[in-house]
Write a protein that holds these residues in place. Structure first.
Motif, PDB file in Angstrom:
ATOM      1  N   GLY A  36     138.825 -58.442 -37.712  1.00 16.31           N
ATOM      2  CA  GLY A  36     140.175 -58.076 -37.306  1.00 16.31           C
ATOM      3  C   GLY A  36     140.259 -56.998 -36.248  1.00 16.31           C
ATOM      4  N   TYR A  37     139.118 -56.474 -35.802  1.00 15.95           N
ATOM      5  CA  TYR A  37     139.155 -55.393 -34.804  1.00 15.95           C
ATOM      6  C   TYR A  37     139.629 -55.921 -33.458  1.00 15.95           C
ATOM      7  CZ  TYR A  37     137.571 -51.657 -31.693  1.00 15.95           C
ATOM      8  OH  TYR A  37     137.512 -50.672 -30.737  1.00 15.95           O
ATOM      9  N   SER A  38     140.514 -55.164 -32.815  1.00 17.19           N
ATOM     10  CA  SER A  38     141.012 -55.513 -31.475  1.00 17.19           C
ATOM     11  C   SER A  38     140.402 -54.564 -30.450  1.00 17.19           C
ATOM     12  CB  SER A  38     142.539 -55.426 -31.419  1.00 17.19           C
ATOM     13  OG  SER A  38     143.124 -56.354 -32.310  1.00 17.19           O
ATOM     14  N   ARG A  39     139.806 -55.131 -29.450  1.00 13.57           N
ATOM     15  CA  ARG A  39     139.109 -54.347 -28.419  1.00 13.57           C
ATOM     16  C   ARG A  39     140.058 -53.358 -27.730  1.00 13.57           C
ATOM     17  NH1 ARG A  39     138.035 -56.006 -22.880  1.00 13.57           N
ATOM     18  NH2 ARG A  39     139.019 -57.999 -23.433  1.00 13.57           N
ATOM     19  N   ILE A  40     139.537 -52.155 -27.462  1.00  9.44           N
ATOM     20  CA  ILE A  40     140.293 -51.106 -26.782  1.00  9.44           C
ATOM     21  C   ILE A  40     139.894 -51.077 -25.310  1.00  9.44           C
ATOM     22  CG2 ILE A  40     140.773 -48.640 -26.654  1.00  9.44           C
ATOM     23  CD1 ILE A  40     141.917 -49.976 -29.112  1.00  9.44           C
ATOM     24  N   ARG A  41     140.878 -51.023 -24.446  1.00  4.79           N
ATOM     25  CA  ARG A  41     140.596 -50.903 -23.017  1.00  4.79           C
ATOM     26  C   ARG A  41     141.183 -49.590 -22.508  1.00  4.79           C
ATOM     27  NH1 ARG A  41     142.730 -55.640 -19.409  1.00  4.79           N
ATOM     28  NH2 ARG A  41     144.749 -54.743 -20.017  1.00  4.79           N
ATOM     29  N   PRO A  42     140.332 -48.691 -21.995  1.00  6.37           N
ATOM     30  CA  PRO A  42     140.842 -47.436 -21.437  1.00  6.37           C
ATOM     31  C   PRO A  42     141.575 -47.695 -20.115  1.00  6.37           C
ATOM     32  CG  PRO A  42     138.472 -47.587 -21.132  1.00  6.37           C
ATOM     33  CD  PRO A  42     138.860 -48.772 -21.957  1.00  6.37           C
ATOM     34  N   LEU A  69     143.948 -54.648 -26.987  1.00  6.76           N
ATOM     35  CA  LEU A  69     144.126 -56.001 -26.455  1.00  6.76           C
ATOM     36  C   LEU A  69     144.376 -56.968 -27.611  1.00  6.76           C
ATOM     37  CD1 LEU A  69     141.319 -56.027 -23.751  1.00  6.76           C
ATOM     38  CD2 LEU A  69     143.739 -55.513 -23.479  1.00  6.76           C
ATOM     39  N   ARG A  70     145.605 -57.421 -27.719  1.00  4.50           N
ATOM     40  CA  ARG A  70     145.976 -58.353 -28.794  1.00  4.50           C
ATOM     41  C   ARG A  70     147.050 -59.299 -28.286  1.00  4.50           C
ATOM     42  NH1 ARG A  70     146.498 -55.885 -33.337  1.00  4.50           N
ATOM     43  NH2 ARG A  70     145.761 -53.834 -32.728  1.00  4.50           N
ATOM     44  N   LEU A  74     149.365 -65.435 -30.783  1.00  8.29           N
ATOM     45  CA  LEU A  74     148.124 -65.994 -31.327  1.00  8.29           C
ATOM     46  C   LEU A  74     147.896 -65.486 -32.750  1.00  8.29           C
ATOM     47  CD1 LEU A  74     145.773 -67.823 -30.574  1.00  8.29           C
ATOM     48  CD2 LEU A  74     144.579 -65.822 -29.668  1.00  8.29           C
ATOM     49  N   GLN A  75     148.213 -64.223 -32.987  1.00  8.15           N
ATOM     50  CA  GLN A  75     148.072 -63.644 -34.322  1.00  8.15           C
ATOM     51  C   GLN A  75     149.000 -64.356 -35.303  1.00  8.15           C
ATOM     52  OE1 GLN A  75     145.764 -61.205 -34.396  1.00  8.15           O
ATOM     53  NE2 GLN A  75     145.827 -60.984 -36.611  1.00  8.15           N
ATOM     54  N   LEU A  76     150.205 -64.685 -34.828  1.00  8.96           N
ATOM     55  CA  LEU A  76     151.164 -65.405 -35.668  1.00  8.96           C
ATOM     56  C   LEU A  76     150.655 -66.794 -36.016  1.00  8.96           C
ATOM     57  CD1 LEU A  76     153.993 -65.542 -36.971  1.00  8.96           C
ATOM     58  CD2 LEU A  76     154.858 -66.353 -34.765  1.00  8.96           C
ATOM     59  N   ARG A  77     150.077 -67.499 -35.036  1.00  9.00           N
ATOM     60  CA  ARG A  77     149.549 -68.834 -35.271  1.00  9.00           C
ATOM     61  C   ARG A  77     148.378 -68.808 -36.260  1.00  9.00           C
ATOM     62  NH1 ARG A  77     149.635 -72.485 -35.970  1.00  9.00           N
ATOM     63  NH2 ARG A  77     148.392 -73.898 -34.666  1.00  9.00           N
ATOM     64  N   ILE A  78     147.539 -67.776 -36.159  1.00  8.13           N
ATOM     65  CA  ILE A  78     146.418 -67.652 -37.097  1.00  8.13           C
ATOM     66  C   ILE A  78     146.951 -67.464 -38.510  1.00  8.13           C
ATOM     67  CG2 ILE A  78     144.519 -66.148 -37.811  1.00  8.13           C
ATOM     68  CD1 ILE A  78     143.899 -65.685 -34.865  1.00  8.13           C
ATOM     69  N   LYS A 406     139.329 -72.642 -33.828  1.00 10.78           N
ATOM     70  CA  LYS A 406     139.699 -72.591 -32.412  1.00 10.78           C
ATOM     71  C   LYS A 406     140.636 -71.418 -32.136  1.00 10.78           C
ATOM     72  CE  LYS A 406     139.131 -77.510 -31.348  1.00 10.78           C
ATOM     73  NZ  LYS A 406     138.052 -77.274 -30.364  1.00 10.78           N
ATOM     74  N   LEU A 407     141.575 -71.184 -33.040  1.00 10.26           N
ATOM     75  CA  LEU A 407     142.487 -70.049 -32.877  1.00 10.26           C
ATOM     76  C   LEU A 407     141.730 -68.730 -32.928  1.00 10.26           C
ATOM     77  CD1 LEU A 407     145.475 -71.222 -35.113  1.00 10.26           C
ATOM     78  CD2 LEU A 407     145.451 -71.053 -32.621  1.00 10.26           C
ATOM     79  N   GLN A 408     140.777 -68.628 -33.827  1.00 14.85           N
ATOM     80  CA  GLN A 408     139.985 -67.404 -33.924  1.00 14.85           C
ATOM     81  C   GLN A 408     139.098 -67.221 -32.701  1.00 14.85           C
ATOM     82  OE1 GLN A 408     138.131 -68.077 -37.751  1.00 14.85           O
ATOM     83  NE2 GLN A 408     139.668 -66.840 -38.837  1.00 14.85           N
ATOM     84  N   ASP A 409     138.602 -68.335 -32.161  1.00 13.64           N
ATOM     85  CA  ASP A 409     137.823 -68.243 -30.922  1.00 13.64           C
ATOM     86  C   ASP A 409     138.701 -67.745 -29.772  1.00 13.64           C
ATOM     87  OD1 ASP A 409     135.608 -69.160 -32.254  1.00 13.64           O
ATOM     88  OD2 ASP A 409     135.788 -71.231 -31.558  1.00 13.64           O
ATOM     89  N   GLN A 410     139.942 -68.245 -29.737  1.00 10.62           N
ATOM     90  CA  GLN A 410     140.870 -67.787 -28.709  1.00 10.62           C
ATOM     91  C   GLN A 410     141.185 -66.305 -28.885  1.00 10.62           C
ATOM     92  OE1 GLN A 410     144.348 -70.313 -28.628  1.00 10.62           O
ATOM     93  NE2 GLN A 410     143.142 -72.171 -28.466  1.00 10.62           N
ATOM     94  N   ARG A 411     141.364 -65.902 -30.130  1.00  8.66           N
ATOM     95  CA  ARG A 411     141.596 -64.477 -30.366  1.00  8.66           C
ATOM     96  C   ARG A 411     140.400 -63.650 -29.939  1.00  8.66           C
ATOM     97  NH1 ARG A 411     140.338 -60.316 -33.378  1.00  8.66           N
ATOM     98  NH2 ARG A 411     141.963 -58.789 -33.927  1.00  8.66           N
ATOM     99  N   GLY A 412     139.199 -64.190 -30.224  1.00 10.17           N
ATOM    100  CA  GLY A 412     137.988 -63.484 -29.816  1.00 10.17           C
ATOM    101  C   GLY A 412     137.895 -63.289 -28.320  1.00 10.17           C
ATOM    102  N   SER A 413     138.370 -64.282 -27.562  1.00 12.98           N
ATOM    103  CA  SER A 413     138.324 -64.159 -26.096  1.00 12.98           C
ATOM    104  C   SER A 413     139.294 -63.102 -25.592  1.00 12.98           C
ATOM    105  CB  SER A 413     138.654 -65.507 -25.455  1.00 12.98           C
ATOM    106  OG  SER A 413     139.996 -65.883 -25.713  1.00 12.98           O
TER     107      SER A 413
END
Length: 456
Positions: A36-42, A69-70, A74-78, A406-413
């Motif tokens: 569930g971690y969402s990548r941080i972009r400075p 980055l979220r 997509l989170q709703l669809r998951i 597939k949804l989780q892969d999309q979230r991963g991207s």
């Protein structure tokens, strides 16, 4: 501006900003495997310049924010797919346990029905043979035990699913309590204009777990996040969660309540809905069919048995004990009415050697006894129903798992951490940090020189 101190200030702001960017990158790498971690972009931003006409002097850089980055859609669809998968998973697991009772084997009910009629055929060859008569009673006893055992197993499995409902409701309450607590922490941080990313990620994970149990709809407002079931029953509102409860009906089956309202039939997805569907629809349907089969078979056998004569020359009585009125509970109550093999009414005319009535009993194998079908065909339809439910549910579950993957892969991207990308960013930020540090060192040396010149 344009002084050594202004240069030093610019370098120091760069040091601070690049250090923050490196910390964010290190945190990304540390959480590469965190669910569930969402990548941080400075996000680096140029400071406002100072204008001294006709010149404009830059004032360096600052770390404007750490951007999580979220993708909310997509989170709703998951979450929606987690609801479907939870329902299908619970349904298939429960039905696989039910299917065991109807799988073809040497001990299944269909085999026992066949063996019973085979024993009648055997007795027709020598109706005075006591061993063959005892074989008929043994086969009949096995058949009655098969009905009782199958009925007891289905009822026991329904009771186990009832326990699952209670446990799932308890888990829902635990999750909603944790989500409400996180809502409070997130709101407090956001009110202070601070980053709440870590708590938002934790909340998203809990919402997905909740979605696997019950159908969840989320509503975001100025007051925070509100969660409801698909029919509008509140689960979480801001920092408050609303507990579900279970209560047994007169038959002992647990129902799910919220604020006194019965939600049992209104739950549309999630593991609770799948479990309740098997408990309240599939198993009762099979039990009803099993009772119909037992009642139809017992009624037909008793009717023919009454028309014959036993070895003592007396009219035949009940072969099986009479099923309950209406047939409900017939499978659980079926027992033999006779234990003496001499009382099997094989004769059609009262003479010991007559096999007319036993042939009539054996002929029931090929006659419609239940819903216009023979006993074996009716039982076969029950086997097909149970197997079809498992097969269709498993197919739907496999499809749901592919969609979710597939949804989780999309979230991963979007939100996932790429170690290669983070390594490149770390090098980039580190070099900028080193360069800023070199500027600080250079300016420091120049200041020392100026101070020494002034002292001289």
């Amino acid at each position: 501006m344009g002084t050594l101190t202004s240069t030093l200030s610019i370098a120091l702001s760069a040091l601070t900003s690049e250090k923050g960017a490196m910390d964010a990158t290190a945190n990304n790498v540390a959480n590469v495997n965190t669910p569930g971690y969402s990548r941080i972009r400075p996000v680096l931003a140029e400071n406002d310049p100072v204008v001294l006409a006709p010149l404009t002097f830059g004032t360096g850089v600052s770390l404007a924010k750490l951007e999580s980055l979220r993708d909310p859609i997509l989170q709703l669809r998951i979450g929606q797919e987690m609801q479907s998968q939870g329902e299908l998973g619970a349904f298939v697991t429960a039905m696989q346990q039910v299917e065991v009772n109807f799988q073809s084997s040497s001990g299944d009910l269909g085999t026992k029905i066949t063996q019973f009629f085979n024993s009648l055929n055997q007795l027709s060859t020598d109706p005075v043979d006591l061993s063959l008569r005892q074989a008929v009673l043994t086969a009949a006893q096995n058949l009655a035990s098969g009905f009782r055992n199958t009925s007891a197993n289905l009822i026991g499995q329904r009771s186990n699913l009832d326990l699952n409902v209670v446990q799932d409701v308890q888990q829902v309450n635990t999750l909603t309590g944790q989500i409400a607590q996180l809502n409070g922490q997130i709101t407090n941080l956001e009110n202070l204009q601070q980053d709440a990313t870590t708590f938002i990620d934790k909340r998203d994970v809990l919402i997905q777990q909740l979605s696997s149990l019950v159908d969840v709809a989320s509503i975001k407002s100025s007051n925070g996040l509100t969660l409801t079931t698909s029919n509008g029953t509140a689960l979480v509102a801001g920092e408050q969660n609303f507990l579900l409860s279970t209560q047994a009906d007169p038959s002992g089956v647990q129902h799910v309540f919220a604020n006194g309202a019965d939600l049992t039939a209104k739950l549309s997805s999630g593991a609770l809905a799948g479990t309740i569907a098997v408990r309240d629809r599939n198993i009762p349907g099979l039990l009803s069919q099993l009772d119909s089969l037992a009642a139809g078979l017992v009624t037909a056998v008793n009717s023919v048995h009454h028309a014959g004569f036993d070895l003592n020359g007396n009219r035949g009585g009940d072969f099986f004990n009479t099923p309950p009125a209406g047939g409900q509970g017939a499978a659980a109550a079926i027992t033999l009415a006779i234990t003496d093999s001499r009382l099997v009414a094989a004769s059609s005319d009262g003479s010991p050697g007559s096999n007319g009535n036993i042939l009539q009993l054996a002929a029931l194998h090929d006659q419609p006894l239940v819903a216009g079908q023979t006993a074996n065909r009716f039982y076969g339809s029950m086997v097909f129903t149970a197997g079809s439910d498992v097969a269709n549910g498993s197919s739907d579950l496999d499809a749901s798992q592919l969609i979710l993957q597939k949804l989780q892969d999309q979230r991963g991207s979007v939100s996932g951490v790429s170690l290669d990308e983070e390594a490149a960013n770390m090098i980039l930020f580190q070099r900028a940090y080193d360069a800023s540090a070199r500027i600080v060192q250079t300016v420091s040396e120049m200041l020392d020189t100026v101070i020494q010149m002034g002292a001289s």
